[in-house]
Scaffold this motif. Structure first.
Motif, PDB file in Angstrom:
ATOM      1  N   UNK A 103     -23.122   0.122  -7.907  1.00 28.81           N
ATOM      2  CA  UNK A 103     -22.697  -0.999  -7.068  1.00 28.81           C
ATOM      3  C   UNK A 103     -23.428  -0.999  -5.733  1.00 28.81           C
ATOM      4  N   UNK A 104     -23.527   0.147  -5.098  1.00 24.66           N
ATOM      5  CA  UNK A 104     -24.205   0.234  -3.798  1.00 24.66           C
ATOM      6  C   UNK A 104     -25.699  -0.043  -3.925  1.00 24.66           C
ATOM      7  N   UNK A 105     -26.319   0.467  -4.985  1.00 27.46           N
ATOM      8  CA  UNK A 105     -27.743   0.210  -5.184  1.00 27.46           C
ATOM      9  C   UNK A 105     -28.002  -1.278  -5.420  1.00 27.46           C
ATOM     10  N   UNK A 106     -27.128  -1.923  -6.195  1.00 27.17           N
ATOM     11  CA  UNK A 106     -27.297  -3.345  -6.460  1.00 27.17           C
ATOM     12  C   UNK A 106     -27.105  -4.163  -5.184  1.00 27.17           C
ATOM     13  N   UNK A 151     -26.667  10.374 -18.174  1.00 32.18           N
ATOM     14  CA  UNK A 151     -27.243   9.164 -17.599  1.00 32.18           C
ATOM     15  C   UNK A 151     -28.757   9.287 -17.498  1.00 32.18           C
ATOM     16  N   UNK A 152     -29.398   8.125 -17.490  1.00 26.60           N
ATOM     17  CA  UNK A 152     -30.851   8.047 -17.429  1.00 26.60           C
ATOM     18  C   UNK A 152     -31.238   6.968 -16.438  1.00 26.60           C
ATOM     19  N   UNK A 153     -32.262   7.188 -15.646  1.00 23.43           N
ATOM     20  CA  UNK A 153     -32.778   6.179 -14.728  1.00 23.43           C
ATOM     21  C   UNK A 153     -33.917   5.458 -15.434  1.00 23.43           C
ATOM     22  N   UNK A 154     -33.720   4.177 -15.710  1.00 21.72           N
ATOM     23  CA  UNK A 154     -34.741   3.369 -16.376  1.00 21.72           C
ATOM     24  C   UNK A 154     -35.441   2.482 -15.363  1.00 21.72           C
ATOM     25  N   UNK A 155     -36.742   2.304 -15.552  1.00 21.94           N
ATOM     26  CA  UNK A 155     -37.542   1.478 -14.652  1.00 21.94           C
ATOM     27  C   UNK A 155     -38.176   0.363 -15.475  1.00 21.94           C
ATOM     28  N   UNK A 156     -38.001  -0.871 -14.987  1.00 22.88           N
ATOM     29  CA  UNK A 156     -38.642  -2.035 -15.612  1.00 22.88           C
ATOM     30  C   UNK A 156     -39.974  -2.302 -14.923  1.00 22.88           C
ATOM     31  N   UNK A 157     -40.986  -2.488 -15.705  1.00 19.35           N
ATOM     32  CA  UNK A 157     -42.292  -2.827 -15.150  1.00 19.35           C
ATOM     33  C   UNK A 157     -42.305  -4.304 -14.772  1.00 19.35           C
ATOM     34  N   UNK A 158     -42.890  -4.642 -13.609  1.00 15.12           N
ATOM     35  CA  UNK A 158     -42.932  -6.058 -13.204  1.00 15.12           C
ATOM     36  C   UNK A 158     -43.843  -6.889 -14.079  1.00 15.12           C
ATOM     37  N   UNK A 182     -33.905  -4.973  -7.756  1.00 11.38           N
ATOM     38  CA  UNK A 182     -34.521  -3.682  -8.057  1.00 11.38           C
ATOM     39  C   UNK A 182     -35.055  -3.653  -9.486  1.00 11.38           C
ATOM     40  N   UNK A 183     -36.113  -2.905  -9.677  1.00 11.03           N
ATOM     41  CA  UNK A 183     -36.732  -2.781 -10.993  1.00 11.03           C
ATOM     42  C   UNK A 183     -36.250  -1.534 -11.737  1.00 11.03           C
ATOM     43  N   UNK A 184     -35.118  -1.001 -11.325  1.00 14.87           N
ATOM     44  CA  UNK A 184     -34.588   0.183 -11.992  1.00 14.87           C
ATOM     45  C   UNK A 184     -33.081   0.040 -12.140  1.00 14.87           C
TER      46      UNK A 184
END
Length: 61
Positions: free
Chosen positions: A33-36, A54-61, A42-44
């Motif tokens: 919630x705080x990150x959003x 948990x896993x941190x996923x990153x979306x490529x632009x 954000x791209x992650x």
């Protein structure tokens, strides 16, 4: 993927007893919630891996 045990040991510096999944889930929910709020574009994101952690996923632009 970071397991529940890995997260618990790194954050609280203690070994898990098996009941920490709800505690970690609560804090992850608040963190999401705080990150959003800080960066809605954000791209992650933090993805749940059921029964593991948990896993941190990153979306490529």
């Amino acid at each position: 993927v970071l397991t529940y045990a890995q997260i618990y040991e790194q954050v609280w510096g203690d070994f898990t007893t098996g009941n920490e999944n709800n505690t970690i889930g609560f804090h992850i929910c608040n963190l999401r919630e705080k990150l959003y709020q800080a960066n809605p574009d954000a791209l992650f994101y933090i993805r749940s891996v059921r029964e593991v952690g948990y896993c941190l996923d990153v979306d490529e632009p």
